[in-house]
Design an enzyme around this catalytic site. Structure first.
Site, PDB file in Angstrom:
ATOM      1  CD  GLU A  51      -3.268  -1.191   1.560  1.00 54.24           C
ATOM      2  OE1 GLU A  51      -3.735  -0.077   1.797  1.00 54.24           O
ATOM      3  OE2 GLU A  51      -3.885  -2.251   1.711  1.00 54.24           O
TER       4      GLU A  51
HETATM    5  C1  LIG Z   1       2.170  -9.253   0.665  1.00 49.26           C
HETATM    6  C2  LIG Z   1       1.835  -8.249  -0.381  1.00 49.26           C
HETATM    7  C3  LIG Z   1       0.509  -8.016  -0.698  1.00 49.26           C
HETATM    8  C4  LIG Z   1       0.184  -7.092  -1.704  1.00 49.26           C
HETATM    9  N1  LIG Z   1      -1.136  -6.899  -2.016  1.00 49.26           N
HETATM   10  C5  LIG Z   1      -1.449  -6.098  -3.079  1.00 49.26           C
HETATM   11  C6  LIG Z   1      -2.800  -5.960  -3.501  1.00 49.26           C
HETATM   12  O1  LIG Z   1      -3.730  -6.499  -2.906  1.00 49.26           O
HETATM   13  N2  LIG Z   1      -3.059  -5.215  -4.606  1.00 49.26           N
HETATM   14  C7  LIG Z   1      -2.073  -4.575  -5.295  1.00 49.26           C
HETATM   15  O2  LIG Z   1      -2.359  -3.909  -6.290  1.00 49.26           O
HETATM   16  N3  LIG Z   1      -0.765  -4.671  -4.900  1.00 49.26           N
HETATM   17  C8  LIG Z   1      -0.445  -5.421  -3.813  1.00 49.26           C
HETATM   18  N4  LIG Z   1       0.869  -5.540  -3.404  1.00 49.26           N
HETATM   19  C9  LIG Z   1       1.904  -4.858  -4.168  1.00 49.26           C
HETATM   20  C10 LIG Z   1       2.511  -3.692  -3.418  1.00 49.26           C
HETATM   21  O3  LIG Z   1       1.597  -2.651  -3.282  1.00 49.26           O
HETATM   22  C11 LIG Z   1       3.795  -3.318  -4.156  1.00 49.26           C
HETATM   23  O4  LIG Z   1       4.717  -4.348  -3.853  1.00 49.26           O
HETATM   24  C12 LIG Z   1       4.337  -1.979  -3.735  1.00 49.26           C
HETATM   25  O5  LIG Z   1       3.539  -0.958  -4.265  1.00 49.26           O
HETATM   26  C13 LIG Z   1       5.769  -1.757  -4.211  1.00 49.26           C
HETATM   27  O6  LIG Z   1       5.909  -2.049  -5.562  1.00 49.26           O
HETATM   28  P1  LIG Z   1       7.110  -3.004  -6.057  1.00 49.26           P
HETATM   29  O7  LIG Z   1       7.124  -4.202  -5.190  1.00 49.26           O
HETATM   30  O8  LIG Z   1       6.960  -3.190  -7.517  1.00 49.26           O
HETATM   31  O9  LIG Z   1       8.422  -2.177  -5.746  1.00 49.26           O
HETATM   32  P2  LIG Z   1       9.125  -1.086  -6.665  1.00 49.26           P
HETATM   33  O10 LIG Z   1       8.165  -0.016  -7.015  1.00 49.26           O
HETATM   34  O11 LIG Z   1       9.834  -1.776  -7.767  1.00 49.26           O
HETATM   35  O12 LIG Z   1      10.177  -0.476  -5.655  1.00 49.26           O
HETATM   36  C14 LIG Z   1      11.409  -1.156  -5.315  1.00 49.26           C
HETATM   37  C15 LIG Z   1      12.125  -0.275  -4.300  1.00 49.26           C
HETATM   38  O13 LIG Z   1      12.403   1.016  -4.866  1.00 49.26           O
HETATM   39  C16 LIG Z   1      11.837   2.025  -4.057  1.00 49.26           C
HETATM   40  N5  LIG Z   1      11.319   3.103  -4.892  1.00 49.26           N
HETATM   41  C17 LIG Z   1      10.515   3.000  -5.970  1.00 49.26           C
HETATM   42  N6  LIG Z   1      10.241   4.227  -6.471  1.00 49.26           N
HETATM   43  C18 LIG Z   1      10.887   5.105  -5.687  1.00 49.26           C
HETATM   44  C19 LIG Z   1      11.004   6.526  -5.680  1.00 49.26           C
HETATM   45  N7  LIG Z   1      10.371   7.287  -6.593  1.00 49.26           N
HETATM   46  N8  LIG Z   1      11.759   7.106  -4.720  1.00 49.26           N
HETATM   47  C20 LIG Z   1      12.381   6.363  -3.785  1.00 49.26           C
HETATM   48  N9  LIG Z   1      12.326   5.010  -3.741  1.00 49.26           N
HETATM   49  C21 LIG Z   1      11.585   4.396  -4.677  1.00 49.26           C
HETATM   50  C22 LIG Z   1      10.706   1.346  -3.301  1.00 49.26           C
HETATM   51  O14 LIG Z   1      10.395   2.048  -2.116  1.00 49.26           O
HETATM   52  C23 LIG Z   1      11.285  -0.024  -3.028  1.00 49.26           C
HETATM   53  O15 LIG Z   1      12.120   0.028  -1.919  1.00 49.26           O
HETATM   54  C24 LIG Z   1       1.216  -6.404  -2.372  1.00 49.26           C
HETATM   55  C25 LIG Z   1       2.545  -6.617  -2.012  1.00 49.26           C
HETATM   56  C26 LIG Z   1       2.856  -7.519  -1.027  1.00 49.26           C
HETATM   57  C27 LIG Z   1       4.297  -7.717  -0.647  1.00 49.26           C
END
Ligand SMILES: Cc1cc2nc3c(=O)[nH]c(=O)nc-3n(C[C@H](O)[C@H](O)[C@H](O)COP(=O)(O)OP(=O)(O)OC[C@H]3O[C@@H](n4cnc5c(N)ncnc54)[C@H](O)[C@@H]3O)c2cc1C
Length: 377
Positions: free
Chosen positions: A358
């Protein structure tokens, strides 16, 4: 300012605590170990009237408020954080979107049974190329007659496969970027909705997290949620409120870890020392801080005041707090803290996830900073 709970809030907290200890606690370790989602728990939550706490009785809800809702998520998560996130996504994200943007017919068909605990909700935003950068989504929605045809895939969908109702965001106008995104209500069983891999996770293992694919999935135009082009706004506004649920979840996890540490001390007769006293008081202070921030955001939401900044602050503080408190609890339990039976190792794994979903905590810092700067300029 008034810092007291109503009698109803005190009663519901006590009931949730009893339910969590008697119905969830006995299986929490086994569900975590085998990643077992237990539908009976959601069914019972529905029967007890907690699957639609903030919605009016007209929509099948409990007619209560977001503060009471946050207290319920906190108490469930104090025992089982997987149950906490299952209910938080169901209520704050899926049901909220329909409650806020749905037509009367959509509310009757979807919100009512969701609030009654007859249907479980899910929220589908993340894709392989769009996590933090939600605007990069690629799933498409093409209008064909009286339907939209969805193609693409969504990842990490909490309640995926188990839920009956999916809020799905897709690009309906590729030229218009964020303003070309539209939200849809997709039902389990619709042709072209395919459930993919279930993820094997570090934490909240007894909540399901699944990939969803849309292969020429025809969604009736009546299932469009809100106007065309409003999808991105709906997604972001849903997450604003969702963060209150996650902050409550993290607060519950921190409290659960502290409970487990106290139980360990009593069970093993560990000698109290100044170190333990200092740690206890520090952990309890941080938990209380997270609780107050969470309740403040929930209270503002209930009162119809702006809450985006408060929700982001609560989510950031509470999830960081939960990780710190759980790490300390594992450390103070010594080797026992590394064993499954200690519970604190599960709380630590669950806490870590609250810093990621989230909106990661890096993203929360950006959100908070922007909102603070906009207030001062
Ligand atoms: C258990 C679990 C349940 C989930 N449930 C849902 C759900 O129900 N529905 C749904 O849609 N999604 C869901 N998600 C997805 C979740 O919302 C995403 O994992 C989250 O938004 C982060 O995206 P990503 O994993 O692609 O990381 P990325 O966006 O690839 O980020 C990787 C890293 O880079 C950092 N980063 C990225 N952009 C920036 C920036 N501009 N500045 C600084 N740092 C940055 C991030 O903070 C992170 O540390 C779930 C995730 C998990 C782990």
């Amino acid at each position: 300012m008034q810092f007291s709970y109503t009698q109803d809030q005190q009663d519901i907290r006590a009931k949730v605590r009893e339910f969590a200890l008697t119905k969830m606690e006995p299986t929490s370790e086994e569900r975590d170990e085998f990643e077992r989602f237990d539908r009976d728990i959601f069914d019972s939550i529905g029967e007890l009237g907690w699957s639609g706490i903030p919605w009016s009785q007209r929509f099948g809800g409990g007619g209560s408020d977001f503060l009471t809702y946050a207290m319920v998520i906190e108490e469930l998560s104090r025992v089982c954080a997987s149950t906490g996130v299952m209910l938080s996504v169901h209520t704050s994200l899926a049901s909220w979107a329909i409650h806020t943007y749905g037509t009367d017919a959509q509310k009757q068909t979807y919100l009512f049974p969701m609030a009654q605990g007859k249907k479980l909700g899910a929220y589908c935003l993340t894709e392989s190329e769009s996590g933090s950068d939600a605007g990069a989504m690629r799933t498409t929605a093409t209008k064909e007659g009286d339907a939209y045809v969805l193609n693409g895939s969504k990842l990490f969908v909490t309640n995926g496969g188990e839920a009956e109702v999916y809020i799905v965001f897709a690009v309906s106008d590729a030229q218009n970027k964020q303003k070309g995104t539209t939200a849809f209500i997709v039902e389990k069983g619709m042709e072209g909705l395919i459930f993919g891999t279930k993820e094997n996770k570090l934490g909240i293992r007894s909540s399901t997290t699944m990939e969803l694919r849309f292969e020429d999935c025809r969604v009736p135009a009546d299932n469009r949620l809100g106007p065309e082009g409003e999808g991105f706004r709906i997604a972001m506004r849903s997450l604003d409120g969702g963060r209150i649920g996650i902050a409550a979840q993290a607060t519950g996890i921190g409290q659960g870890a502290l409970d487990a540490l106290v139980a360990y001390q009593e069970q093993y007769g560990v000698r109290r020392s100044e170190l333990f006293d200092a740690s206890f008081s520090e952990m309890a202070s941080h938990i209380e801080g997270a609780r107050l921030l969470t309740y403040q955001a929930a209270w503002r939401k209930s009162k119809g005041l702006s809450y985006g900044k408060q929700a982001a602050i609560a989510k950031l503080f509470a999830s960081d707090m939960a990780v710190k408190v759980c790490l300390r609890a594992v450390q103070l339990c010594g080797v026992w803290g590394c064993l499954k039976e200690s519970k604190v190792e599960r709380y630590l794994r669950d806490a870590k996830v609250t810093q990621i979903y989230e909106g990661t905590n890096e993203i929360q810092r950006i959100v908070i900073s922007r909102l603070l700067l906009s207030e001062t300029t």
